[in-house]
Write an enzyme that holds these catalytic residues in place. Structure first.
Site, mmCIF file in Angstrom:
data_model
loop_
_atom_site.group_PDB
_atom_site.id
_atom_site.type_symbol
_atom_site.label_atom_id
_atom_site.label_comp_id
_atom_site.label_asym_id
_atom_site.label_seq_id
_atom_site.Cartn_x
_atom_site.Cartn_y
_atom_site.Cartn_z
ATOM 1 N N THR A 104 9.401 -5.119 2.570
ATOM 2 C CA THR A 104 8.047 -4.894 3.080
ATOM 3 C C THR A 104 7.141 -4.531 1.918
ATOM 4 O O THR A 104 7.436 -3.598 1.173
ATOM 5 C CB THR A 104 8.024 -3.746 4.111
ATOM 6 O OG1 THR A 104 8.534 -2.559 3.509
ATOM 7 C CG2 THR A 104 8.862 -4.084 5.330
ATOM 8 N N SER A 153 2.350 7.167 -2.750
ATOM 9 C CA SER A 153 2.426 6.274 -1.599
ATOM 10 C C SER A 153 2.210 4.830 -2.030
ATOM 11 O O SER A 153 1.765 4.560 -3.153
ATOM 12 C CB SER A 153 1.371 6.651 -0.554
ATOM 13 O OG SER A 153 0.094 6.196 -0.961
ATOM 14 N N LYS A 154 2.521 3.913 -1.125
ATOM 15 C CA LYS A 154 2.348 2.487 -1.428
ATOM 16 C C LYS A 154 0.887 2.136 -1.674
ATOM 17 O O LYS A 154 0.586 1.109 -2.272
ATOM 18 C CB LYS A 154 2.901 1.630 -0.277
ATOM 19 C CG LYS A 154 4.416 1.556 -0.263
ATOM 20 C CD LYS A 154 4.905 0.469 0.675
ATOM 21 C CE LYS A 154 6.407 0.257 0.523
ATOM 22 N NZ LYS A 154 6.908 -0.868 1.329
ATOM 23 N N ARG A 155 -0.024 2.989 -1.207
ATOM 24 C CA ARG A 155 -1.450 2.708 -1.388
ATOM 25 C C ARG A 155 -1.941 3.110 -2.777
ATOM 26 O O ARG A 155 -3.020 2.702 -3.199
ATOM 27 C CB ARG A 155 -2.274 3.437 -0.313
ATOM 28 C CG ARG A 155 -2.076 2.872 1.082
ATOM 29 C CD ARG A 155 -2.910 3.618 2.103
ATOM 30 N NE ARG A 155 -2.480 5.013 2.247
ATOM 31 C CZ ARG A 155 -1.452 5.401 2.995
ATOM 32 N NH1 ARG A 155 -0.743 4.495 3.656
ATOM 33 N NH2 ARG A 155 -1.139 6.670 3.085
ATOM 34 N N ASP A 156 -1.164 3.915 -3.493
ATOM 35 C CA ASP A 156 -1.557 4.326 -4.840
ATOM 36 C C ASP A 156 -1.295 3.191 -5.825
ATOM 37 O O ASP A 156 -0.167 2.674 -5.885
ATOM 38 C CB ASP A 156 -0.755 5.559 -5.287
ATOM 39 C CG ASP A 156 -1.100 6.799 -4.492
ATOM 40 O OD1 ASP A 156 -2.295 7.014 -4.241
ATOM 41 O OD2 ASP A 156 -0.169 7.549 -4.115
#
Length: 514
Positions: free
Chosen positions: A30, A273-276
């Site tokens: 993912t 996090s994956k958003r960073d």
């Protein structure tokens, strides 16, 4: 066994002392590879290589809504780029395949049948609303989670639920006593009796959940060490309980050792996090991290070679890495330190290797084509050594060398590049042009050009070196800072140097309105 029978928990032996190490990396495909995920792969790989054991790479693609083939390919690409290889798994095969969970459905159904027949898993018909209602009726918090109600259903109750058209999920019976295990990283950990309710292992449609297939795969693939992120620590009691059941039915041979690797933190001590952007492995590659530098830095996120050694090769990492020396405290991803370490590894590269690694970055910047011309080869051969000691990222090298590949008319003066120029800028440029003109094409070299410019600007105009050579540097590169000036002029050649000085002089004349 009947619905209400309770099998005694099995006493599972530990991994035999002489068993070869078998570790696994088992990501879900993912999104883009996260540096924390790759750190987990690195520590598993390091332990396998250090002990002469086996690294297994399998794909946990049981979530059809979130998993993607694109993400799977990115994982393979990330591992290949970093040189983290594996002995069994996707792409390479092995004796315990298939290595994608989506291809192991028959295996799981067989194990489910064995666990159900032995009474370790049972049918649960309760809805979430019914569970909450029972908690309220008993004066408990309605959000406590499942209450183990269906453990003791009678055959008549089961038949009644089926008559209503209900399809049950399957839950694993958790033991009624505390669960204690020794974490390889954190030491002894105990979960109190009743702290983890019976949990779902099979959906109502018959498809198994991650909570079942992950330990089943570990058991069947004879994993000796389950090394994974700290975020999965709370699920360990479930895995241990399931392992006991798997051992009792002959699927597992032993209980693996569990080790939970520290969180990787971002700015402000928040979990990365994956958003960073810092978490995106490929963004680091795009900026110009090299595998040697990134592996070195990722290894420091929870481990160290020694108190005073931050720089090491992958071979040194393998020689020294010990999973028992991993620290439990969270590790912060420090971009500046990572970049500095990467710069050290860039400087350690063989010159020809460094030159070759620059090509994709020059191509990405549109400075060279798919195949380098003879002239581009010449420029790169001469230019690469000028920047290898001066950059921390390969992308910086491409940016620093850009002016050598650009056409004369493409050079533009960057904002702030004129700061600190001599008061008589036009006079300095004119003197520099005359000095350059005086050097014959046959004698053109870094040394001859430097001698001519020093004579004209420092001896003749009595300028200090920074003011003397600043206008020439900005004229030819468009920037205030560039690779060594005289060597750069040698690469550009006399004709191009004169053309850029003339163009710069005209621009300044236009800007001053004279």
């Amino acid at each position: 066994m009947s619905h209400t029978s309770r099998p005694a928990p099995a006493d599972v032996p530990a991994v035999p002392a002489d068993a070869p190490v078998r570790v696994r990396f088992c990501p879900s495909p993912t999104g883009t590879p996260h540096v924390g995920l790759i750190r987990t792969a690195l520590f598993n790989w390091g332990w396998a290589r250090h002990t002469g054991g086996t690294m297994v790479f399998r794909i946990e693609d049981t979530d059809a809504k979130r998993d993607s083939e694109e993400s799977c390919q990115q994982l393979l690409e990330a591992m290949a780029w970093l040189g983290i290889d594996w002995d069994e798994g996707v792409e390479v095969g092995g004796p315990h395949g298939p290595y994608r969970q989506s291809q192991r459905a028959e295996i799981y159904q067989d194990v489910i049948a064995q666990l159900k027949d032995a009474g370790y898993i049972y049918e649960c018909f309760s809805t979430a609303e019914e569970v909450e209602a029972r908690h309220r009726a008993a004066g408990r918090d309605p959000k406590l989670g499942y209450d183990n109600y269906d453990r003791e259903l009678t055959e008549e109750e089961v038949a009644a639920f089926r008559a209503e058209g209900r399809s049950p999920v399957l839950r694993l019976r958790m033991p009624d006593e505390e669960i204690t295990f020794t974490d390889t990283v954190r030491g002894e950990i105990t979960f109190g009796a009743g702290s983890v309710p019976d949990f779902v292992v099979v959906r109502a449609d018959g498809s198994p959940l991650y909570t079942l297939v992950n330990p089943v795969d570990d058991a069947l693939m004879e994993t000796t060490h389950v090394l994974r992120g700290e975020d999965l620590l709370s699920s360990t009691p479930r895995q241990i309980a399931l392992y006991r059941a798997l051992y009792a039915v002959g699927v597992a041979k032993y209980m693996p050792e569990f080790g939970h690797l520290p969180y990787v933190m971002g700015e402000g001590n928040k979990k990365l996090s994956k958003r960073d952007p810092q978490s995106n492995l490929f963004l680091h590659r795009e900026r110009g991290f090299i595998p040697e530098g990134l592996i070195n830095y990722l290894a420091l996120l929870g481990w160290s070679l020694s108190a005073d050694e931050d720089i090491f090769t992958r071979e040194q990492f393998i020689d020294a890495f010990d999973i028992h020396h991993v620290l439990a405290n969270p590790a912060r991803f420090d971009e500046k330190k990572a970049t500095a370490i990467n710069g050290t590894h860039i400087r350690m590269l063989d010159g020809a290797d460094f030159r070759a690694r620059l090509v994709p970055y020059l191509q990405a910047a549109g400075l060279v084509g798919q195949e380098l011309t003879d002239e581009e080869d010449r420029i790169l051969d001469a230019g690469a050594p000028l920047v290898q000691e001066r950059v921390a990222l390969l992308g910086e090298a491409a940016e620093m060398l850009a002016f050598l590949f650009q056409a004369d008319e493409e050079i533009t003066t960057a904002d702030g590049a004129l700061k600190g120029m001599p008061a008589d800028l036009a006079g300095a440029v004119a003197a520099a042009r005359a000095a350059v003109e005086s050097v014959s094409s046959d004698a053109w070299s870094a040394e001859s050009v430097e001698a001519a410019l020093r004579s004209a600007l420092i001896d003749g105009l009595e300028l200090k070196p920074r003011q003397a050579f600043g206008p020439v540097r900005t004229a030819v590169s468009g920037k205030k800072v560039s690779p060594p000036l005289f060597e750069s002029l040698e690469i550009l050649g006399k004709e191009s140097t004169l053309a850029r000085l003339d163009r710069f002089a005209a621009e300044q004349q236009l800007a001053s309105g004279s």
